[in-house]
Design a protein around this motif. Structure first.
Motif: not given
Length: 656
Positions: A308, A570, A574
């Protein structure tokens, strides 16, 4: 009498009569307009037949209501007959779409000539809560920072207490979602020395060390050309465990083995399982391919975080005991290069999940030791894989060096011709293969639709704007004109993004990682592509609305199912941009708004932006929470002007 005198007398009489009549009207008008009496009483249209206390409104005192019994002589016993009035039945909706003045459905409409609420609120139920006709505004205290130990915190994957309560972790249950009962109530801090991320495409090859300060992966995988440390940066040479000479050369080899794969043309959406630092997906992006890289938060826990930070689409996910949060027939190709997944365990239940995710006629690429090594144990694993794929009606079309490529069937012919006793069986027709939220894996083969919808014969980029056939299977309140609604949404967001690019200079933002928190059919993401913004979008479809994920993937986009009452899978920091259109007015009945915004802050990069497009009635509360988080907030009007029912709250997260 002379005629002239008679004429003058007539004019005089007419003048006197006019003055008299005017005075009379003035007198009576003044009497009836006096506030002290002669008030006209109207029934309140909001009263219902079941209302026990009759409510009235008094003109001209608009919007003031009071008990009618206060106006009636209580010494007289009045009995009011019950009001029985039922509304006429609503006519059946035979077609939903945009109709011209002649009643003909048209596609050549202009955005702005229809009610924007139809697009923004087609699954949005807004409830405004007032107390005594006055809006209640609750002040929000400033949120404190979380401890430094939480800087990589993923709530549903780092729930230690929840993991301790598991009966077993043999199949990887400890790497699946186990959300804490209490939501996040603090601000997840960034690492010391955090800098604004290196922009794409430079970030494909290098990122700041302090942004992901974890050198263990470089030490562990340094000899495989994954990642190296150079001064204040991590560098990514482009290699992998099975392609140490670089991802580009590896992708070229796959293309030569099976030219029909046609990356960027026939193959647009790819799933990379056990992705490492996502170099496979990073290099496919230059070939117009969207690759979703997935891996668990295990011993290589920061591999998704590196992906990411590089600007590659990625999520923390695992093949374990539950379905992945993507629809059936989502991916044109699934790739596993030493991905550490035992595909044949439990009679192939994990490969059955890959089969559910793989599009009809799609490809499964396996680069692993059993493909090319001739040790007894590895040869046994190869035989098990061949046996299982044969029973799944996959066709091994090429085996070369350490790579084997299978192709999935395009219809159910092979499944139906198998021996009835063959395992695994076909799934029941009652099973919905797109139902994935906390759904266990099933030991059966997902049959393909009889109408071959999802096979996606349309190539990229034409599929982006073509309404797919699977739109007819989406469950929501439209029957005949779903394709018209699809086109309307696309035009609506294209008009809005065009204005953002012109007036707000979005191309200067250096956007790369973008999330649409309530994606619909993916019109927002499509508009970004049309405006040639070099970014990717995670299209989130909330569980509270229609599951439009099959349409999103058929367009050649990425997406995931999610419940915004829970945290997202996540890492912190991000996304560069979070877009929330109608999220809060939809979810306010189910979720805590502060919890959603704190989760947005967790996954938003410092220096990132939030665009909230929602009901005016919520803006004060959202603005207060944004200030309490520490964002810079600004309220803007939509293109409909200052009196529209929607506004835009623009929030900037401070870099430091």
């Amino acid at each position: 009498m002379k005629p002239l005198d008679l004429f003058k007398s007539s004019i005089l009489l007419k003048s006197l009569a006019f003055i008299f009549i005017s005075s009379a009207f003035f007198y009576f008008g003044k009497q009836f307009s006096d506030d002290n009496y002669h008030q006209i009483i109207f029934n309140n249209p909001n009263s219902t037949p079941n209302t026990k206390t009759l409510i009235i409104s008094i003109s001209p005192n608009l919007n003031k209501t009071f008990n009618i019994t206060s106006l009636i002589n209580t010494t007289t016993n009045h009995t009011l007959p019950p009001i029985t009035q039922s509304p006429p039945p609503a006519p059946a909706v035979l077609r939903l779409g945009l109709v011209d003045e002649n009643g003909v459905m048209r596609n050549d409409f202009e955005v702005g000539e229809f009610d924007s609420d139809v697009v923004e609120s087609w699954n949005n139920e807004t409830e405004v809560k007032d107390v005594n006709d006055e809006t209640v505004r609750v002040r929000v205290s400033k949120f404190e920072k979380c401890p430094a130990s939480m800087r990589e915190y993923i709530p549903c994957l780092d729930n230690v207490e929840g993991i301790k309560r598991l009966k077993s972790t043999v199949k990887g249950e400890n790497f699946e979602r186990h959300c804490p009962e209490k939501g996040l109530n603090c601000l997840v801090p960034a690492p010391k020395g955090y800098k604004a991320p290196i922009p794409w495409p430079r970030s494909r090859d290098e990122v700041w060390y302090n942004n992901v300060p974890h050198a263990q992966l470089a030490e562990y995988k340094g000899g495989q050309n994954w990642i190296t440390v150079y001064k204040d940066k991590f560098r990514f040479p482009g290699g992998g465990t099975q392609f140490i000479h670089g991802a580009d050369e590896y992708i070229d080899q796959i293309s030569k083995m099976v030219p029909e794969i046609a990356f960027g043309h026939k193959t647009r959406v790819v799933l990379d399982v056990g992705c490492g630092v996502a170099s496979f997906g990073a290099y496919l992006s230059s070939r117009d391919v969207l690759t979703l890289s997935v891996a668990p938060k295990d011993m290589h826990e920061n591999q998704i975080q590196f992906a990411l930070e590089r600007g590659v689409p990625a999520m923390v996910a695992i093949f374990a005991t539950r379905r992945l949060l993507y629809p059936s027939q989502a991916f044109d190709l699934i790739h596993c290069s030493r991905c550490r997944v035992n595909w044949t365990r439990d009679d192939g239940i994990l490969l059955l999940e890959a089969n559910r995710l793989l599009r009809a006629g799609g490809y499964f690429v396996w680069a692993a030791q059993p493909v090319y090594k001739h040790e007894p144990l590895l040869e046994q694993q190869w035989e098990e894989m061949m046996n299982l794929t044969t029973r799944l009606c996959w066709n091994l079309i090429k085996k070369e060096g350490y790579i084997a490529i299978w192709q999935k069937s395009t219809d159910n012919t092979c499944y139906l011709s198998r021996d009835p006793e063959t395992r695994p069986p076909l799934c029941d027709h009652e099973d919905n293969p797109d139902n994935v939220w906390y759904v266990d894996l099933k030991p059966c083969i997902t049959p393909l639709p009889d109408d071959k919808s999802g096979a996606n014969s349309i190539t990229w980029p034409a599929r982006l704007h073509n309404p797919p056939e699977r739109i007819q299977s989406i469950t929501f309140d439209a029957f005949m004109s779903r394709k018209d609604l699809f086109k309307a949404e696309s035009k609506y967001w294209r008009e809005i993004i065009d204005s953002y690019v012109r007036s707000l200079h979005w191309k200067k933002f250096k956007l790369r990682n973008v999330m649409d928190m309530r994606a619909g059919f993916g019109g927002f993401a499509s508009a970004l592509i049309d405006n040639q913004l070099d970014c990717w979008v995670m299209n989130v479809v909330p569980v509270s609305g229609p599951n439009t994920l099959p349409v999103i993937y058929d367009r050649g986009l990425l997406g995931v199912l999610h419940d915004w009452c829970e945290p997202f899978d996540t890492y912190p920091r991000t996304y560069d941009l979070l877009h929330a259109a109608g999220v809060f007015s939809t979810e306010q009945k189910r979720c805590n708004i502060s919890s959603i915004m704190l989760e947005m802050n967790r996954i938003l990069r410092p220096g990132g932006r939030v665009y909230i497009r929602d009901s005016v009635s919520l803006m004060n509360e959202l603005e207060d929470i944004g200030n309490a988080i520490g964002w810079r907030v600004a309220l803007r009007d939509t293109s409909q002007g200052p009196h529209a029912g929607y506004k835009i709250l623009v929030c900037d997260k401070r870099l430091k």
